[in-house]
Design a protein around this motif. Sequence first.
Motif, PDB file in Angstrom:
ATOM      1  N   LEU A  52      68.993 -27.053 -28.768  1.00  0.00           N
ATOM      2  CA  LEU A  52      67.395 -27.328 -28.675  1.00  0.00           C
ATOM      3  C   LEU A  52      66.831 -27.850 -29.904  1.00  0.00           C
ATOM      4  O   LEU A  52      65.582 -28.194 -29.820  1.00  0.00           O
ATOM      5  N   GLY A  72      71.711 -33.021 -21.730  1.00  0.00           N
ATOM      6  CA  GLY A  72      71.171 -31.966 -21.358  1.00  0.00           C
ATOM      7  C   GLY A  72      71.653 -31.093 -20.364  1.00  0.00           C
ATOM      8  O   GLY A  72      71.790 -29.763 -20.447  1.00  0.00           O
ATOM      9  N   ARG A  73      72.118 -31.929 -19.381  1.00  0.00           N
ATOM     10  CA  ARG A  73      72.607 -31.170 -17.996  1.00  0.00           C
ATOM     11  C   ARG A  73      73.925 -30.599 -18.353  1.00  0.00           C
ATOM     12  O   ARG A  73      74.238 -29.588 -17.936  1.00  0.00           O
ATOM     13  N   ALA A  76      73.846 -27.860 -20.362  1.00  0.00           N
ATOM     14  CA  ALA A  76      73.272 -26.429 -19.675  1.00  0.00           C
ATOM     15  C   ALA A  76      74.316 -25.835 -18.860  1.00  0.00           C
ATOM     16  O   ALA A  76      74.140 -24.670 -18.375  1.00  0.00           O
ATOM     17  N   ARG A  79      76.577 -23.691 -21.736  1.00  0.00           N
ATOM     18  CA  ARG A  79      75.926 -22.638 -22.386  1.00  0.00           C
ATOM     19  C   ARG A  79      74.567 -22.187 -21.754  1.00  0.00           C
ATOM     20  O   ARG A  79      73.722 -23.079 -21.278  1.00  0.00           O
ATOM     21  N   TYR A  81      71.043 -20.070 -22.589  1.00  0.00           N
ATOM     22  CA  TYR A  81      70.318 -19.646 -23.770  1.00  0.00           C
ATOM     23  C   TYR A  81      69.012 -18.804 -23.196  1.00  0.00           C
ATOM     24  O   TYR A  81      68.515 -19.041 -22.335  1.00  0.00           O
ATOM     25  N   LEU A  82      68.827 -17.618 -23.701  1.00  0.00           N
ATOM     26  CA  LEU A  82      67.806 -16.461 -23.446  1.00  0.00           C
ATOM     27  C   LEU A  82      66.599 -16.484 -24.695  1.00  0.00           C
ATOM     28  O   LEU A  82      67.183 -15.912 -25.546  1.00  0.00           O
ATOM     29  N   PRO A  83      65.518 -17.173 -24.656  1.00  0.00           N
ATOM     30  CA  PRO A  83      64.632 -16.841 -25.740  1.00  0.00           C
ATOM     31  C   PRO A  83      63.908 -15.589 -25.918  1.00  0.00           C
ATOM     32  O   PRO A  83      64.322 -14.695 -24.983  1.00  0.00           O
ATOM     33  N   LEU A  86      60.413 -12.831 -22.517  1.00  0.00           N
ATOM     34  CA  LEU A  86      60.569 -13.586 -21.413  1.00  0.00           C
ATOM     35  C   LEU A  86      59.875 -13.287 -20.642  1.00  0.00           C
ATOM     36  O   LEU A  86      58.954 -12.326 -20.699  1.00  0.00           O
ATOM     37  N   LEU A 100      66.970 -20.574 -10.325  1.00  0.00           N
ATOM     38  CA  LEU A 100      66.717 -21.520 -11.390  1.00  0.00           C
ATOM     39  C   LEU A 100      67.992 -21.811 -12.445  1.00  0.00           C
ATOM     40  O   LEU A 100      67.744 -22.828 -12.894  1.00  0.00           O
ATOM     41  N   GLY A 101      68.436 -20.886 -12.494  1.00  0.00           N
ATOM     42  CA  GLY A 101      69.830 -20.923 -13.556  1.00  0.00           C
ATOM     43  C   GLY A 101      70.736 -22.105 -12.945  1.00  0.00           C
ATOM     44  O   GLY A 101      71.693 -22.514 -13.678  1.00  0.00           O
ATOM     45  N   MET A 149      66.512 -12.197 -15.843  1.00  0.00           N
ATOM     46  CA  MET A 149      66.662 -13.442 -16.566  1.00  0.00           C
ATOM     47  C   MET A 149      68.148 -13.712 -16.906  1.00  0.00           C
ATOM     48  O   MET A 149      68.739 -14.568 -17.058  1.00  0.00           O
ATOM     49  N   ARG A 152      69.888 -14.952 -14.323  1.00  0.00           N
ATOM     50  CA  ARG A 152      69.407 -16.477 -14.141  1.00  0.00           C
ATOM     51  C   ARG A 152      70.304 -16.992 -15.067  1.00  0.00           C
ATOM     52  O   ARG A 152      70.880 -18.176 -14.918  1.00  0.00           O
TER      53      ARG A 152
ATOM     54  N   ALA B 213      61.784 -25.298 -13.138  1.00  0.00           N
ATOM     55  CA  ALA B 213      62.430 -24.580 -14.299  1.00  0.00           C
ATOM     56  C   ALA B 213      61.283 -24.214 -15.321  1.00  0.00           C
ATOM     57  O   ALA B 213      61.347 -23.263 -16.027  1.00  0.00           O
ATOM     58  N   LEU B 216      60.066 -20.820 -15.835  1.00  0.00           N
ATOM     59  CA  LEU B 216      60.753 -19.987 -16.797  1.00  0.00           C
ATOM     60  C   LEU B 216      60.051 -19.934 -18.167  1.00  0.00           C
ATOM     61  O   LEU B 216      60.556 -19.279 -18.970  1.00  0.00           O
ATOM     62  N   ASP B 219      60.893 -23.035 -23.409  1.00  0.00           N
ATOM     63  CA  ASP B 219      62.251 -22.888 -23.868  1.00  0.00           C
ATOM     64  C   ASP B 219      63.433 -22.746 -22.848  1.00  0.00           C
ATOM     65  O   ASP B 219      64.446 -23.694 -23.082  1.00  0.00           O
ATOM     66  N   GLN B 220      63.251 -22.086 -21.832  1.00  0.00           N
ATOM     67  CA  GLN B 220      64.490 -21.862 -21.112  1.00  0.00           C
ATOM     68  C   GLN B 220      64.588 -23.067 -20.211  1.00  0.00           C
ATOM     69  O   GLN B 220      65.451 -23.579 -19.911  1.00  0.00           O
ATOM     70  N   ALA B 222      63.936 -26.315 -21.070  1.00  0.00           N
ATOM     71  CA  ALA B 222      64.777 -27.052 -22.098  1.00  0.00           C
ATOM     72  C   ALA B 222      66.008 -26.817 -21.991  1.00  0.00           C
ATOM     73  O   ALA B 222      67.014 -27.466 -21.920  1.00  0.00           O
ATOM     74  N   SER B 223      66.344 -25.380 -22.010  1.00  0.00           N
ATOM     75  CA  SER B 223      67.770 -25.265 -22.247  1.00  0.00           C
ATOM     76  C   SER B 223      68.536 -25.373 -20.841  1.00  0.00           C
ATOM     77  O   SER B 223      69.833 -25.403 -20.751  1.00  0.00           O
ATOM     78  N   LEU B 224      67.744 -25.714 -19.660  1.00  0.00           N
ATOM     79  CA  LEU B 224      68.443 -26.015 -18.486  1.00  0.00           C
ATOM     80  C   LEU B 224      68.558 -27.256 -18.378  1.00  0.00           C
ATOM     81  O   LEU B 224      68.856 -27.963 -17.439  1.00  0.00           O
ATOM     82  N   GLY B 225      68.276 -28.103 -19.542  1.00  0.00           N
ATOM     83  CA  GLY B 225      68.427 -29.541 -19.424  1.00  0.00           C
ATOM     84  C   GLY B 225      67.304 -30.389 -19.128  1.00  0.00           C
ATOM     85  O   GLY B 225      67.558 -31.570 -18.658  1.00  0.00           O
ATOM     86  N   ILE B 226      66.154 -29.690 -19.091  1.00  0.00           N
ATOM     87  CA  ILE B 226      65.091 -30.473 -18.678  1.00  0.00           C
ATOM     88  C   ILE B 226      64.273 -31.102 -19.702  1.00  0.00           C
ATOM     89  O   ILE B 226      64.187 -30.446 -21.020  1.00  0.00           O
TER      90      ILE B 226
END
Lengths: 258, 329
Positions: A52, A72-73, A76, A79, A81-83, A86, A100-101, A149, A152, B213, B216, B219-220, B222-226
């Motif tokens: 990121l 990105g896809r 995703a 991997r 990622y949980l910031p 939340l 959504l995951g 999360m 997710r 997305a 969430l 950050d999340q 973006a991590s999902l590819g958006i």
Amino acid sequence: MTTMAAHVVTVRRGGRAIVDAVSATLEGGMFVALVGANGAGKSTLLSCMAGLLKPDAGDVRLEGRPVLTLSGRDLAKRRAYLPQSLRAEWPISVERLVALGLTPQLPAFGGLPGGFEPRLTRALEACDLTDHRFQAATTLSGGELARAMLARALIGDPQVLLADEPVSGLDPRHRLDTVARLRRLAVEEGRLVVATLHDLTLAARHATHLMALRQGRLIAFGPTATTLTPGLLREAFDVEATITGAGRDAIVDYVGPV
Amino acid sequence: MIPRRPPMTFIALVLLAIAAAASLFLGRVNISPAAILEGLFTADPNLAHLVVMELRLPRTVLAVLVGAALGLSGAVLQGLLRNPLAEPGLLGVSSGAALGAVVSIYFSLATAFSLATPLLGLAGALGAGALTFALGRGGTLSLILAGSAVSGLMAAFLAMALNFAPNPYAAFEMSIWMLGSLSQKSWEHVLLAGPFIAAGIAILATLGRAIDALALGEDQAASLGIDLDRTRLLALLGVGLAAGAATSVTGSIGFIGLIAPHLVRPFVGYQPSRTMLPSALFGAALLLLADIGTRVLHTSSELRLGVITSLIGTPFFFWLVMRLRRVAP
């Protein structure tokens, strides 16, 4: 076996290197606790590993390919990622939040295809969320939201899970729960799990490996049992600490400042 | 078991159909429904045919296009910014359109070329959108701030145009234009705004996954590819085209874009992408109803469309404020 390798990753902000030439090779099956004082660069390093944040120098590779060259896809799917901190922005149901995951797996339009339904049910069960399935995500308690999360993040079956302070703000019971879950994901399911942790007793008991940062530099990386020493804690946190017991009985106790 | 909710899209469609029919059958000139149906389906150039085909049908079609553009823009912006108060005017696009239109009135361009006002309005909308994007790159907060800065700039120019209006009549015309109206709109206006609105709607329609997305957090998502930058650019472009073209033909119409998403959201489980279609349909239906109001309420001078939507919209806004105060601690 999944491998994720950081190669002299460097991030500079305002002329200062906040991540300084960090190199390490991590593998599936490891539950790595990323530790260090505030501002040591843990979150920044984690963002780089997640693809990121573009490092100013060096790169992070997943299975030998630089993460920034993956779409990105694609990234995703591999991997999660949980910031930190939340939050659900709309009162959507837990079920929808978890689904959504699957965003990178889904076509551009339409609802959740029927084939994903069993997967959703399993993900909810695995994180003890079945009773909350239709509850609005904004009404969950901190511990429930953390589980939602995590569900997710895991529903897409990623090889790598990167979590930034997954236990901050949780009560003791939920801390134990979450960390035990993360360990299972690594040790039993063969994923690579990297989590920043501030609770060193938790790290000592559950993490298989320890990565310690000080002012952006990697000062230690290795199996927890051999890496976590009073000397390391002095260097990383500027505290005198004692470590009693080992493995599941380990206790890290802070005696005082150096 | 998934709990059943009323199929919101269906309800919105029925409401829209009723409103569209009412818009064809009701008006200042009293024509019997039978004569209207006859006028619709025969090419006989009698009064009913002319009124329906040349006045009411283009007006209805335009109301549907404009209402859908505003409703969808509002739904996408609220999802993108995760802010229940976001509306199409937030990005400066509407005030840009208003400025373009007012400039054309200022220089009396409309007398030379009848579509000068909407064309300049469109140019103003796209110009303002481009300025917002140039200023607000790289973050949601900077996009909102840039939008309000651009709105402020456009409003300053608008005030200046009113101030230096060449004659009182021009000043009057400018203020009236800004109140918004669908009267005296012909197929020309539909053909002018239609393609832009359609293009804007098509762009906005692709953003469902991204705004879902974003529930969430950035950050999340973006991590999902958006791709967040791309999402922001497409949202601004879509809103610029759809809401900008809408405003440039009808004048400023407030509150539709704000209200429509709120009306549907609880019924679709708050999922941002699911508010999009019903919100567009509701926006169209609401605008049709408001426009019917301007036609059937007999007032000494024409009650303008923007006035009605504001009169209905403001109490809703109060309700929203009260509710947010109750929900948020």
